[in-house]
Motif scaffolding. Structure first.
Motif, short mmCIF file in Angstrom:
data_model
loop_
_atom_site.label_atom_id
_atom_site.label_comp_id
_atom_site.label_asym_id
_atom_site.label_seq_id
_atom_site.Cartn_x
_atom_site.Cartn_y
_atom_site.Cartn_z
N CYS A 114 0.84 -1.19 0.00
CA CYS A 114 0.00 0.00 0.00
C CYS A 114 0.88 1.24 0.00
O CYS A 114 2.08 1.18 0.28
CB CYS A 114 -0.95 0.02 1.19
SG CYS A 114 -0.14 0.21 2.79
N ALA A 115 0.25 2.36 -0.34
CA ALA A 115 0.89 3.67 -0.24
C ALA A 115 0.05 4.51 0.70
O ALA A 115 -1.17 4.63 0.51
CB ALA A 115 1.00 4.34 -1.60
N LEU A 116 0.70 5.08 1.71
CA LEU A 116 0.01 5.90 2.69
C LEU A 116 0.32 7.37 2.42
O LEU A 116 1.48 7.78 2.37
CB LEU A 116 0.44 5.54 4.10
CG LEU A 116 0.10 4.10 4.52
CD1 LEU A 116 1.36 3.35 4.90
CD2 LEU A 116 -0.90 4.08 5.64
N HIS A 117 -0.75 8.16 2.26
CA HIS A 117 -0.64 9.60 2.07
C HIS A 117 -1.21 10.27 3.31
O HIS A 117 -2.40 10.12 3.61
CB HIS A 117 -1.42 10.02 0.82
CG HIS A 117 -1.44 11.49 0.57
ND1 HIS A 117 -2.59 12.17 0.27
CD2 HIS A 117 -0.44 12.41 0.59
CE1 HIS A 117 -2.32 13.45 0.11
NE2 HIS A 117 -1.03 13.62 0.29
N LYS A 118 -0.34 10.94 4.06
CA LYS A 118 -0.73 11.56 5.33
C LYS A 118 -1.37 10.52 6.26
O LYS A 118 -2.41 10.76 6.87
CB LYS A 118 -1.68 12.73 5.09
CG LYS A 118 -1.05 13.86 4.28
CD LYS A 118 -2.03 15.01 4.06
CE LYS A 118 -1.38 16.14 3.26
NZ LYS A 118 -2.32 17.26 3.02
N ASP A 119 -0.72 9.35 6.33
CA ASP A 119 -1.14 8.23 7.18
C ASP A 119 -2.47 7.60 6.77
O ASP A 119 -3.05 6.81 7.51
CB ASP A 119 -1.21 8.65 8.66
CG ASP A 119 0.16 8.82 9.27
OD1 ASP A 119 1.09 8.12 8.84
OD2 ASP A 119 0.31 9.67 10.17
#
Length: 284
Positions: free
Chosen positions: A243-248
């Motif tokens: 996955c990719a987390l953007h701002k958690d």
């Protein structure tokens, strides 16, 4: 073009792989194959909704989920023929299925669940788009298997493979959102970071299938966190969940089916005890 032409069930296009599409194995890279499916979708959309339909200042059609199967290796120097059709449509989404053929051989397929987004977030499917897609649908879509890999994402911060990624200007599409292609590339980067750390003892590995779930398309310039781990190990294959987390917050996630092969034959071979031990250390 008549309304009957616009609503016909399938479209066909031909693409020529570029030298820059090749990877270190000297075949067309998986992410570039993904982008050919995307290009076929965009062209089919333009053929139904007009020459300016490739961009939008309100509702944008984007994948909610895509399942891409890489059936055969594709090569430079031969055109790739794409066939794409709408296979289902309901109140808030529609399904699109595409096939890629090279030299008469089926090399890849993609089953894509499409939805509407505005400001990067999911909205209802506009009525005019829904009607065209209902008319175009073949009604042949089979139910999608559950995206159960998303059940692991609540503890993504604990995945063994971690990497920070700085977004690039090229990651933003013509509608100023994070692009579908960039999000798919993030998932490639997440799994390849792990693959590079493995000792295959002379064996190789291929990507057989990638199931991607897109949560939103909001752009941003703060670094993202890529996370990945192993969710299953079989006889000759294993599953990466990433996955990719953007701002958690998870922006995109994927399950990649990886197959261990003998490079001399390109045929699957059993996972060795040593490799299995390495993979088990990354269980999620």
């Amino acid at each position: 073009m008549t309304e009957q032409d616009k609503a016909s069930s399938s479209r066909c296009y031909t693409f020529s792989p570029r030298y820059t599409d090749l990877d270190t194995w000297r075949h067309v890279n998986n992410s570039r194959i993904y982008q050919l499916h995307q290009e076929a979708r965009v062209r089919a959309h333009v053929s139904r909704f007009g020459q300016d339909a490739w961009f939008s200042d309100d509702a944008r059609l984007r994948p909610v989920r895509s399942i891409t199967d890489y059936r055969q290796v594709s090569w430079y120097g031969s055109d790739i023929d794409a066939r794409i059709s709408v296979t289902a449509c309901d109140e808030d989404s529609f399904r699109v299925y595409s096939e890629l053929h090279q030299n008469g051989v089926l090399v890849g397929t993609q089953d894509c669940l499409m939805g509407a987004f505005e400001d990067g977030r999911r909205i209802a499917l506009p009525a005019d788009i829904q009607q065209v897609m209902v008319d175009a649908s073949t009604g042949s879509a089979a139910p999608l298997a559950p995206a159960d890999y998303r059940d692991h994402l609540y503890h993504a911060h604990n995945f063994a493979i971690r990497q920070q990624l700085t977004p690039r200007y090229a990651d933003v599409d013509a509608d100023s959102q994070r692009s579908e292609a960039a999000l798919a590339l993030y998932m490639e980067q997440a799994r390849s970071t792990g693959v590079r750390q493995l000792d295959f003892a002379g064996l190789g590995v291929l990507v057989a299938s990638v199931d991607v779930s897109f949560e939103h398309y909001q752009a941003g310039w703060t670094p993202l966190e890529l996370a990945a781990g192993i969710s299953r190990i079989g006889n000759s294959s294993f599953l990466f969940t990433s996955c990719a987390l953007h701002k958690d917050e998870v922006q995109v996630s994927a399950r990649s089916v990886m197959v261990v092969i003998d490079p001399t034959t390109n045929r699957p071979v059993p996972i060795s005890p040593a490799l299995r031990e390495q993979l088990e250390a990354w269980f999620i």
